[in-house]
Design a protein around this motif. Structure first.
Motif, short mmCIF file in Angstrom:
data_model
loop_
_atom_site.label_atom_id
_atom_site.label_comp_id
_atom_site.label_asym_id
_atom_site.label_seq_id
_atom_site.Cartn_x
_atom_site.Cartn_y
_atom_site.Cartn_z
N MET A 169 43.64 28.18 9.80
CA MET A 169 43.85 27.53 8.96
C MET A 169 43.81 25.74 9.65
SD MET A 169 47.40 27.07 6.68
CE MET A 169 47.80 25.65 5.36
N GLN A 170 42.42 24.87 9.03
CA GLN A 170 42.90 24.29 8.98
C GLN A 170 43.31 22.94 8.17
OE1 GLN A 170 38.26 23.63 10.51
NE2 GLN A 170 38.03 24.59 8.76
N LEU A 171 43.85 22.21 9.19
CA LEU A 171 44.60 21.32 7.86
C LEU A 171 43.32 19.21 8.92
CD1 LEU A 171 47.22 20.01 6.13
CD2 LEU A 171 48.63 19.79 8.15
N HIS A 172 44.12 18.50 7.52
CA HIS A 172 42.32 17.66 8.23
C HIS A 172 43.45 16.46 7.16
CE1 HIS A 172 39.71 19.53 9.40
NE2 HIS A 172 38.73 18.51 9.86
N PRO A 173 44.44 15.66 7.70
CA PRO A 173 45.20 14.81 6.80
C PRO A 173 45.17 13.85 7.07
CG PRO A 173 46.84 15.76 8.31
CD PRO A 173 45.59 16.27 8.30
N GLY A 174 45.83 12.19 5.70
CA GLY A 174 46.09 11.29 6.71
C GLY A 174 44.62 10.39 6.32
N SER A 175 44.09 10.70 5.52
CA SER A 175 42.86 9.43 4.82
C SER A 175 43.46 9.30 3.20
CB SER A 175 41.18 10.84 4.81
OG SER A 175 40.68 9.49 4.45
N PHE A 176 43.44 7.41 3.28
CA PHE A 176 43.43 7.47 1.84
C PHE A 176 42.44 7.39 1.04
CE2 PHE A 176 46.41 4.07 -0.69
CZ PHE A 176 45.36 3.80 -1.52
N ARG A 177 41.66 8.57 0.15
CA ARG A 177 41.02 8.77 0.22
C ARG A 177 40.15 7.74 -1.35
NH1 ARG A 177 37.70 12.54 2.08
NH2 ARG A 177 39.02 13.44 3.64
N SER A 178 39.03 7.00 -1.91
CA SER A 178 38.36 6.31 -2.71
C SER A 178 39.75 5.23 -2.58
CB SER A 178 38.00 7.05 -3.96
OG SER A 178 37.23 8.07 -3.49
N HIS A 179 38.87 4.07 -1.11
CA HIS A 179 40.25 2.85 -1.34
C HIS A 179 39.92 2.00 -2.33
CE1 HIS A 179 42.67 -0.74 0.43
NE2 HIS A 179 43.64 0.58 0.82
N SER A 180 39.11 1.69 -2.60
CA SER A 180 38.81 0.61 -3.29
C SER A 180 38.32 1.89 -4.71
CB SER A 180 37.14 0.18 -3.04
OG SER A 180 36.65 -0.01 -4.19
N PRO A 181 39.05 1.27 -5.79
CA PRO A 181 38.66 1.76 -7.49
C PRO A 181 37.34 1.22 -7.92
CG PRO A 181 40.28 0.09 -7.51
CD PRO A 181 40.03 -0.06 -5.99
N ASP A 182 37.01 0.44 -7.67
CA ASP A 182 35.65 -0.28 -8.34
C ASP A 182 34.08 0.56 -7.45
OD1 ASP A 182 34.32 -1.94 -8.96
OD2 ASP A 182 34.20 -3.29 -6.96
N VAL A 183 34.47 1.13 -5.94
CA VAL A 183 33.42 1.56 -5.78
C VAL A 183 33.83 3.00 -6.09
CG1 VAL A 183 32.91 2.62 -3.53
CG2 VAL A 183 33.68 0.41 -3.70
N LEU A 184 34.96 2.93 -6.10
CA LEU A 184 35.12 4.56 -7.17
C LEU A 184 33.93 4.42 -8.38
CD1 LEU A 184 35.87 7.67 -7.18
CD2 LEU A 184 38.24 6.77 -8.02
N ALA A 185 34.84 3.74 -9.26
CA ALA A 185 34.16 3.87 -10.29
C ALA A 185 32.44 3.48 -10.92
CB ALA A 185 34.68 2.82 -11.31
N ARG A 186 31.92 2.82 -9.98
CA ARG A 186 31.35 2.37 -9.77
C ARG A 186 29.80 3.09 -9.42
NH1 ARG A 186 30.66 -3.73 -8.80
NH2 ARG A 186 28.34 -2.92 -9.44
#
Lengths: 462, 462, 462
Positions: free
Chosen positions: C296-313
């Motif tokens: 098992m691997q655990l990769h925690p601690g990233s706030f994904r897609s911090h910019s909603p603008d970048v995510l949307a576009r």
């Protein structure tokens, strides 16, 4: 007292290259985009009173170290019934000068005593009086007045930090004097933004008086900021500065913000309201920066005046501001949602919590066009601190998302010393990159002058 | 097995100077102001049973590493039905000795085997039996009894850590034996301060019995502490020690504290009450330190007995105490508001969270006269850990706000090794300061003996 | 462009030893147990389209740096109306290549351009077109198809990361093709575990379809996981991977978990429910790992897609995933209470918060048999990052509680470069241990091949 190879790496090949890189920038003019020199110095250009008042009493790095080892404030000329004889204060300082071994204060003092005052022996109890006399003698000389020191230090531009309510009269006096030095103000509105600031309500009344805006109304209050910012810009300001306890920002809907302001203005703000208002105002300031081009600086994470006893008896800025853990990733998001991708925006971030360099600040500044990383701040403006900053931030943010060095000081005579330390540590860092073949030598020579001033000029739009 | 240049910097000039600095302090007597040796050793001065019981079973650094790689506790002689043959335990340890590569345990063990037991080969499966025989042979020799080792190690004074309820009989036996060694107790009252400690209510009953104070009453309870502290002082103690989970302190009004104690004493304390009571008691202990001069030590930030399974089957101190993030700035404020500026107070702070060194501990200790920084603790008592401590704390706190080294160990034979590591790393650090011209050579030679013992003696009022 | 001594220490003796240690592992085959190459490459083995699509557009390290300095996404071929000419995209990249000075991307790119594509000059605006032509020319050559590169890079095994719903058709195609390369999938069930994942309800419907299990029922849902894990194992998987925002785990009683699943499945989960469900599912996955042996691997601690603008576009994985502070000690306890001491369990922990290395991860992995430390991840997979990891983790966890290196990349051509950086930094670290006499030279030569691949093979049960 000052070895020409100080702060360079031990390895001979790396040292030789660091020496060359440093030589290429040692004579570069000083760009000081963030600091706390007294504007009155530049306006009046009067002689400094004496060595203790210039070098000891106002230096909170120096004062706190002596306090920590049991020296009373009074012996340093601070507080009711304090020692009044500057020579006695100087002696106390000299007797404790060994406490600064291994600290940046020691590097800065040795540099100032040697380079500014021509002394050749390290300060000690034995030579305290003699050195006092030499320094006092110099201070009577016009060559040691503020503007003469500005020229001698090779300062090209220096920013002060000024209350939003300040009339900038000293700046005006300096500008109208015919002097060619460039001293610019910085818009620091904490006193009219923080509902928990002393005299907040009166500050807003005064803001209304100065601007003619109705600071009883949310839009009027924002207009008052716009008016003051325009005034600061007219006086040469290129930046604002914000000293909040946290990095929290907010993006409230218009009506919600107005209602929050209503509670704040009426003096009915809860602690949560006050925090939310500060948070919202960072975003408001950012939106104004997009409009007017002022570079925004955020300095969060200091627990100011930690000791109520010291605050009550000796006042603010006496060495009892202590950092707290801080995080930017979630806290800055509301502001960044609004202005983070805007090419007109520039926000420079500082931290006292070094854990944020690699974890948050470099990833943020290495992504958002609006962000830049400020240099190591306060306790971290030191040999080890600057080195850690470069090691922790560069791999993710690169060099061009940083803004060079700033001295952040009210200790005028330490300005050349501080820039010298920064240039030496950066030269050493670049040399290490070259020797380990992470960078070509020619690239290092291209980067060195940017780190020594070019990035500051560009970063602060100076 | 032990290279004379171990732990010194690679650069030849820096190494040469580190060697000289180390030579100046290598023979200095050991001041051990905080540790966990068994007082019974010093009182009885009996022979140690066998190599496994002396060197393996009680060493939680060693045990946890073998556990982490799948060795069962039972194979190390721990738990029901465990291996009873010390030679078999020793063999298991020897077979896994390669796991310690790159760890301080390896440095300490190599040192002990070489310097204490005269072995010349590194431990391995192949030589396990032969080395066992040599060590066992030595242990039968009076020259390997505790007091003889104390002398041979050059210990000048050593502190143990003792429950507030302890009768210090072994200390008395040592003191009345005519032996010249100096073994002093330390007042560790966690068991009568932490409402969540096992048997807390009975502990308070017992405290009443011992002191004749009414521990059903807040003032009586405080008086009981005063009585025990006086007793510990009469037995040579100069310090107290507090092992709380957090650094939280409080400054409740008198009545509020008394009511809180009422709930705690009645067994009605909520988790929040328990935390508040511990917090308040740190401040009470501090106030008593101002009165009686005992130096206070705070060791927060360990999540004790993280695995309930290990706790239930193998007990406490089996390698499953895991650090947590911690902060001091806000947590210590209530206590510091009361005693922080008092010149009579001394509080030594330890941390397992290295992020607090530069961010909080150095700024706090570099301001409050009451504070000093303890050396790197537990997982950080290592080559890299000590180096990081010096790099992170010195620039803000200087050297004189630290208290030298302490070995913090129950592993008697590792004491010289631990002080040796510390002296070597500090010599290397001082040499680096000199080679980079941050310190004069003469200053480094002045500081080295302070770091090797002088600051510990002064810091703990020994 | 690539100096043979790159990343080695400056001190000549240390450098000489690092060189020898590196020489001993430089030719070792690549074990890549965690990565993000596209399985389709291995299945289809088609030619790559062009330099921009292979090297620039999908590399979020590269893209974010250009964005941070004001380059629009569109100029990099991303988003509506984006630049469509790969040569123009390549030119934009080349013009900004100086931004990467001091970053790992620069090391990786220089290595790929030199070693994979035979270029001898560093990329610049001046040579952008010429280099484009050379690379494009190579890409048309069968020797530059994925499987040929696999062989040329000396890859022995490579893992991909695959949705729990994936049919692994490309893996099947690769396996049935007669090709001897070993490409194994990794079970990544985030999309069917995180109630806040996009399309979660449909994902569970689909999971039911694929497995024939009733995912409307708690036990049926768990059985569906079991079925998919078995399928993945049949396709060669040896591991699972979990990318949660935090490290929080839970150990709910059976009925409580079933009721929680009921709310989650019905779409009625609160934010707290969602966090608790993710937490519980980590423990469920761990229990299944005990049964079926998947690491098992655990990769925690990233706030994904911090910019909603970048995510949307511009979508996900565009450089706007920002780390947050994290802690493991309390968060992992529920899971560890269940499986931490089980010799069948293996959980590999990753972090983006380096403060956890020494404070939490090394103490945890240096105690619990179930735990191993993953290599420096993402922003920390760099010269300084790997060095810090070794310095911070080794003294407490040793070497054998780590699992070597993994490249974690979708950038195929950077794989040899990344393993090369890791081997060089580890060689340098081992050399430093030897030169400071913390390790024997023979031991360093024993450890080097383990760090270069042996520990990865063992750690991932490959």
């Amino acid at each position: 007292m000052l070895h020409p190879d100080r702060l360079f790496p031990a390895d001979p090949a790396t040292r030789a290259l660091a020496r060359e890189l440093y030589a290429a920038v040692a004579g570069q003019g000083i760009v000081s985009p963030h600091g706390h020199t007294d504007p009155r110095w530049w306006g009046e250009n009067a002689a400094f009173a004496n060595p203790a008042e210039l070098l000891v009493i106002p230096d909170h790095y120096v004062v706190r170290m002596l306090i920590s080892q049991g020296v009373p404030y009074e012996a340093l000329g601070i507080g009711a019934g304090a020692e009044a004889d500057p020579r006695a204060i100087w002696r106390t300082f000299a007797e404790h000068y060994h406490l600064f071994r291994g600290t940046p204060s020691r590097l800065w003092f040795d540099h100032a005593l040697s380079e500014v005052f021509g002394l050749t022996e390290r300060l000690s109890a034995a030579n305290a009086d003699a050195q006092y006399d030499v320094i006092a003698g110099h201070l009577a000389d016009p060559a040691y007045r503020p503007r003469a020191l500005y020229d001698r230090f090779g300062i090209e531009v220096i920013a002060t930090t000024d209350s939003a309510l300040d009339d900038l009269a000293w700046h005006r006096m300096a500008q109208e004097s015919g002097w060619t030095g460039r001293v610019v103000p910085t818009y620091r509105p904490d006193a009219v933004i923080d509902p928990e600031a002393e005299g907040f309500a009166q500050n807003l009344d005064r803001l209304a008086e100065i601007t003619g805006c109705d600071t009883g109304d949310w839009q009027g209050y924002l207009d008052a900021h716009r008016a003051r910012r325009a005034f600061f810009r007219s006086m040469g300001a290129t930046a604002t500065d914000h000293g909040h306890a946290t990095a929290q920002t907010a993006k409230l809907a218009e009506g919600e913000a107005a209602r929050l302001f209503g509670r704040v203005r009426a003096g009915n703000a809860s602690a949560a309201d006050a925090e939310l208002f500060r948070a919202q105002m960072l975003t408001e300031m950012a939106k104004m920066s997009v409009e007017d081009g002022l570079v925004m600086q955020l300095h969060p994470g200091s627990f100011r005046s930690h000791s109520p006893d010291v605050l009550a008896r000796y006042g603010r800025d006496r060495g009892f501001d202590i950092p707290v853990p801080i995080s930017f990733t979630a806290a800055l998001k509301p502001l960044l949602d609004v202005v983070g991708m805007d090419p007109r925006m520039r926000l420079i971030l500082f931290t006292l919590d070094e854990t944020t360099y690699a974890r948050e600040l470099a990833p943020l500044a290495g992504a958002y066009p609006a962000l830049r990383l400020g240099p190591p701040w306060w306790f971290n403006d030191s040999f080890e601190g600057i080195r850690r900053f470069r090691e922790l931030a560069t791999e993710t943010a690169g060099f061009l998302n940083t803004v060079g060095f700033n001295d952040d000081t009210r200790a005028l005579c330490s300005i050349p010393a501080r820039h010298d330390v920064s240039r030496r540590v950066d030269s050493a860092f670049l040399a290490e990159l070259v020797i380990s073949h992470r960078l070509d030598e020619a690239e290092a020579f291209e980067l060195a002058p940017l780190l020594a001033g070019g990035l500051a000029r560009d970063g602060y739009r100076l």
